[in-house]
Design a protein around this motif. Structure first.
Motif, PDB file in Angstrom:
ATOM      1  N   ILE A 123     -10.416 -50.351 -57.738  1.00 29.19           N
ATOM      2  CA  ILE A 123      -9.424 -49.379 -57.295  1.00 29.19           C
ATOM      3  C   ILE A 123     -10.134 -48.235 -56.583  1.00 29.19           C
ATOM      4  CG2 ILE A 123      -7.650 -47.730 -58.010  1.00 29.19           C
ATOM      5  CD1 ILE A 123      -7.155 -49.569 -60.440  1.00 29.19           C
ATOM      6  N   LEU A 124      -9.718 -47.967 -55.367  1.00 32.28           N
ATOM      7  CA  LEU A 124     -10.233 -46.829 -54.620  1.00 32.28           C
ATOM      8  C   LEU A 124      -9.289 -45.653 -54.825  1.00 32.28           C
ATOM      9  CD1 LEU A 124     -12.091 -45.471 -52.471  1.00 32.28           C
ATOM     10  CD2 LEU A 124     -10.511 -46.371 -50.744  1.00 32.28           C
ATOM     11  N   VAL A 125      -9.830 -44.521 -55.244  1.00 36.74           N
ATOM     12  CA  VAL A 125      -9.053 -43.298 -55.414  1.00 36.74           C
ATOM     13  C   VAL A 125      -9.551 -42.302 -54.375  1.00 36.74           C
ATOM     14  CG1 VAL A 125      -8.284 -41.505 -57.003  1.00 36.74           C
ATOM     15  CG2 VAL A 125      -8.899 -43.769 -57.886  1.00 36.74           C
ATOM     16  N   SER A 126      -8.651 -41.863 -53.494  1.00 42.32           N
ATOM     17  CA  SER A 126      -9.064 -40.986 -52.406  1.00 42.32           C
ATOM     18  C   SER A 126      -7.963 -39.985 -52.076  1.00 42.32           C
ATOM     19  CB  SER A 126      -9.410 -41.812 -51.164  1.00 42.32           C
ATOM     20  OG  SER A 126      -8.280 -42.552 -50.734  1.00 42.32           O
ATOM     21  N   ILE A 127      -8.328 -38.987 -51.255  1.00 43.30           N
ATOM     22  CA  ILE A 127      -7.376 -37.970 -50.825  1.00 43.30           C
ATOM     23  C   ILE A 127      -6.526 -38.513 -49.679  1.00 43.30           C
ATOM     24  CG2 ILE A 127      -7.170 -35.736 -49.642  1.00 43.30           C
ATOM     25  CD1 ILE A 127      -7.842 -35.331 -52.479  1.00 43.30           C
ATOM     26  N   TRP A 128      -5.248 -38.191 -49.699  1.00 44.44           N
ATOM     27  CA  TRP A 128      -4.365 -38.519 -48.586  1.00 44.44           C
ATOM     28  C   TRP A 128      -4.459 -37.397 -47.570  1.00 44.44           C
ATOM     29  CZ3 TRP A 128      -0.595 -42.562 -48.106  1.00 44.44           C
ATOM     30  CH2 TRP A 128       0.279 -42.431 -47.031  1.00 44.44           C
TER      31      TRP A 128
END
Length: 316
Positions: free
Chosen positions: A98-103
């Motif tokens: 799972i990649l967690v990043s800023i929108w």
């Protein structure tokens, strides 16, 4: 994806910072497919799901860190340790990344994609491994896959309900909750008033079905269900649908009603193979009695057909 887009659009309009968690790799059995999304806002609000509950708590924790540091994270989860209740993992035995990043809310491409008029368009999401979440049109740049996560999003399936009675009200609510784009068609005023639907369809047409359906192009994403019991309304709709590429045609009614419909269609020149495309009596046989139960049985059959499950009975 499409079930969370309206919320993301609202968050962007309000300037609410949020992170996106996206499943980028799936090995073996997993509760969600590659491309499943979850959004986590800075105020703690969350929409969507990436594991049906198995790892969401850990993902939310990581999202909070990403929102503070602006540094993306890649999380990997495998099978949970059955002997340790504190481990985080998947109960189904597979593994996911799972990649967690800023929108990036400043991106004009994202703003255009979130526009209500574009919510149902196909798009390709390409995420550089640096974590910057972006949207691009499909361009066949397969070489990007070495440095980017490429995810292709298709429009949601479309459910066309002919007849706006009580069953239609429940079916509309269930279908919208499970990600369908819902249209209701009925020439009768009492069945097309907005107050008739606790959960409103995306579109309501107070018109004869043939006047609406003739203008549409039906394909593999289109599913139609006829609920009126009235040949004056149902038959013209079925005539158009049987000549189309609709993926599913269902019709309410008893075996006697279905046989009478078959006779009328044969008289119009439709073959028995054509008529076998009609699912009727419609719905999975769960002993449904109330309008709500019948709606559940209908949607269960439609979902089964869409997912390649058992082919339920058809008019024969």
């Amino acid at each position: 994806m499409h079930d969370i887009l309206p919320t993301l659009s609202e968050w962007c309009d309000n300037g609410k910072p949020f992170a996106i968690a996206v499943v980028t790799r799936v090995t073996g059995s997993s509760p969600r497919e590659k491309g499943a999304l979850m959004a986590i806002a800075q105020d703690g609000a969350a929409v969507g799901s990436i594991s049906a509950g198995c790892v969401e708590a850990k993902v939310i924790e990581a999202a909070n860190e990403v929102l503070m540091t602006h540094e993306p994270k890649i999380l990997s989860f495998g099978k949970a340790d059955e002997l340790d209740p504190w481990t985080i993992g998947l109960s189904c035995g597979g593994s996911i990344d799972i990649l967690v990043s800023i929108w990036d809310q400043s991106s004009p491409i994202l703003k255009a994609w979130l526009d209500e008029a574009n919510l149902w368009q196909e798009a390709t999401c390409w995420i550089p491994r640096s974590g910057d979440f972006r949207i691009a049109a499909e361009n066949g740049d397969r070489e990007l896959s070495a440095t980017h996560y490429l995810l292709h999003f298709k429009p949601p399936p479309r459910l066309h309900i002919i007849g706006g009675g009580h069953i239609a009200g429940h079916l509309c609510a269930l279908a919208r909750q499970t990600g369908w784009h819902v249209t209701v068609i009925d020439p009768r005023d009492s069945f097309t008033e907005s107050g008739h639907f606790a959960v409103k369809p995306h579109a309501i047409h107070r018109a004869w079905p043939q006047d609406v359906l003739q203008a549409k192009q039906f394909g593999s994403a289109d599913y139609a269900i006829l609920l009126t019991h009235d040949p004056k309304i149902d038959d013209p709709a079925i005539t158009i649908l049987l000549k189309s590429e609709a993926a599913y045609i269902g019709a309410l009614g008893s075996h006697t009603t279905q046989q009478k419909r078959k006779q009328r269609l044969c008289a119009q020149g439709f073959s028995l193979e054509d008529i076998k495309r009609i699912h009727g009596p419609v719905g999975v046989d769960i002993g449904a009695r109330t309008p709500a139960e019948i709606a559940v049985s209908i949607l269960a059959e439609i979902i089964s057909v869409r997912n390649g499950g058992p082919k339920w009975k058809s008019v024969s």
